[in-house]
Design a protein around this motif. Structure first.
Motif, PDB file in Angstrom:
ATOM      1  N   ILE A  11       9.778 -54.395  -4.772  1.00 33.16           N
ATOM      2  CA  ILE A  11       8.756 -53.340  -4.881  1.00 33.16           C
ATOM      3  C   ILE A  11       8.557 -52.949  -6.342  1.00 33.16           C
ATOM      4  N   HIS A  12       9.674 -52.846  -7.065  1.00 36.36           N
ATOM      5  CA  HIS A  12       9.590 -52.485  -8.486  1.00 36.36           C
ATOM      6  C   HIS A  12       8.838 -53.559  -9.281  1.00 36.36           C
ATOM      7  N   GLU A  13       9.140 -54.810  -9.008  1.00 35.74           N
ATOM      8  CA  GLU A  13       8.481 -55.911  -9.719  1.00 35.74           C
ATOM      9  C   GLU A  13       6.980 -55.908  -9.459  1.00 35.74           C
ATOM     10  N   ILE A  14       6.575 -55.685  -8.231  1.00 33.55           N
ATOM     11  CA  ILE A  14       5.145 -55.628  -7.895  1.00 33.55           C
ATOM     12  C   ILE A  14       4.484 -54.473  -8.640  1.00 33.55           C
ATOM     13  N   HIS A  15       5.135 -53.320  -8.635  1.00 32.96           N
ATOM     14  CA  HIS A  15       4.602 -52.153  -9.357  1.00 32.96           C
ATOM     15  C   HIS A  15       4.441 -52.467 -10.854  1.00 32.96           C
ATOM     16  N   CYS A  16       5.457 -53.053 -11.452  1.00 29.16           N
ATOM     17  CA  CYS A  16       5.407 -53.354 -12.888  1.00 29.16           C
ATOM     18  C   CYS A  16       4.299 -54.354 -13.225  1.00 29.16           C
ATOM     19  N   ARG A  17       4.178 -55.392 -12.445  1.00 34.71           N
ATOM     20  CA  ARG A  17       3.142 -56.398 -12.727  1.00 34.71           C
ATOM     21  C   ARG A  17       1.745 -55.794 -12.672  1.00 34.71           C
ATOM     22  N   ARG A  18       1.547 -54.824 -11.788  1.00 36.38           N
ATOM     23  CA  ARG A  18       0.233 -54.187 -11.668  1.00 36.38           C
ATOM     24  C   ARG A  18      -0.019 -53.146 -12.750  1.00 36.38           C
ATOM     25  N   ASN A  19       1.018 -52.423 -13.162  1.00 34.19           N
ATOM     26  CA  ASN A  19       0.813 -51.227 -13.963  1.00 34.19           C
ATOM     27  C   ASN A  19       1.376 -51.246 -15.389  1.00 34.19           C
ATOM     28  N   ILE A  20       2.227 -52.195 -15.702  1.00 29.74           N
ATOM     29  CA  ILE A  20       2.929 -52.176 -16.987  1.00 29.74           C
ATOM     30  C   ILE A  20       2.618 -53.444 -17.775  1.00 29.74           C
ATOM     31  N   GLU A  21       2.459 -53.282 -19.080  1.00 27.69           N
ATOM     32  CA  GLU A  21       2.302 -54.414 -19.991  1.00 27.69           C
ATOM     33  C   GLU A  21       3.362 -54.321 -21.076  1.00 27.69           C
ATOM     34  N   ILE A  22       3.690 -55.444 -21.645  1.00 34.48           N
ATOM     35  CA  ILE A  22       4.598 -55.474 -22.782  1.00 34.48           C
ATOM     36  C   ILE A  22       3.736 -55.519 -24.048  1.00 34.48           C
ATOM     37  N   CYS A  23       3.964 -54.566 -24.944  1.00 41.47           N
ATOM     38  CA  CYS A  23       3.181 -54.525 -26.183  1.00 41.47           C
ATOM     39  C   CYS A  23       3.480 -55.779 -26.999  1.00 41.47           C
TER      40      CYS A  23
END
Length: 120
Positions: A11-23
């Motif tokens: 669930i965390h991985e799915i959330h991160c892929r949708r909402n987080i980017e690496i600068c």
């Protein structure tokens, strides 16, 4: 970039892929909605008063610790000067004299701290 319990990982991985980017500049995890603002506020190139080009996010640290035009106080007269002018000023300023309170001899300001040991 944080430890996640194994039961929550998917669930965390799915959330991160949708909402987080690496600068791409600093490798921080940034919400996708804030990435443009992050890059513009932290990584845009600005020019310091010393004419050095530097990332905006690093400017404050540069101005406080490594800028040649940062303010510095003369150890002899406490006048604020640009750091790159301090050595020349202190060389001149430390060559002034003051009379010793104990022996009355004129002592260079740069030698005033050591003089009490030699004064006796």
């Amino acid at each position: 970039k944080k430890d996640i319990p194994a039961v929550n990982f998917l669930i965390h991985e799915i959330h991160c892929r949708r909402n987080i980017e690496i600068c791409p500049y600093c490798s921080d995890s940034i919400p996708k909605s804030e990435m443009k603002n992050h890059i513009e506020s932290e990584h845009v190139q600005v020019t310091c008063k010393c004419r050095m080009k530097i990332e905006n996010g690093l400017l404050k640290d540069h101005e406080e610790s490594s800028c040649p035009l940062r303010p510095a106080l003369c150890q002899f007269c406490d006048i604020p000067l640009a750091f790159n002018k301090l050595r020349e000023h202190e060389s001149y300023c430390g060559a002034r004299t003051e009379p010793c309170r104990d022996c009355g001899r004129n002592v260079l300001l740069r030698d005033l701290r050591e003089h009490p040991r030699l004064c006796g």
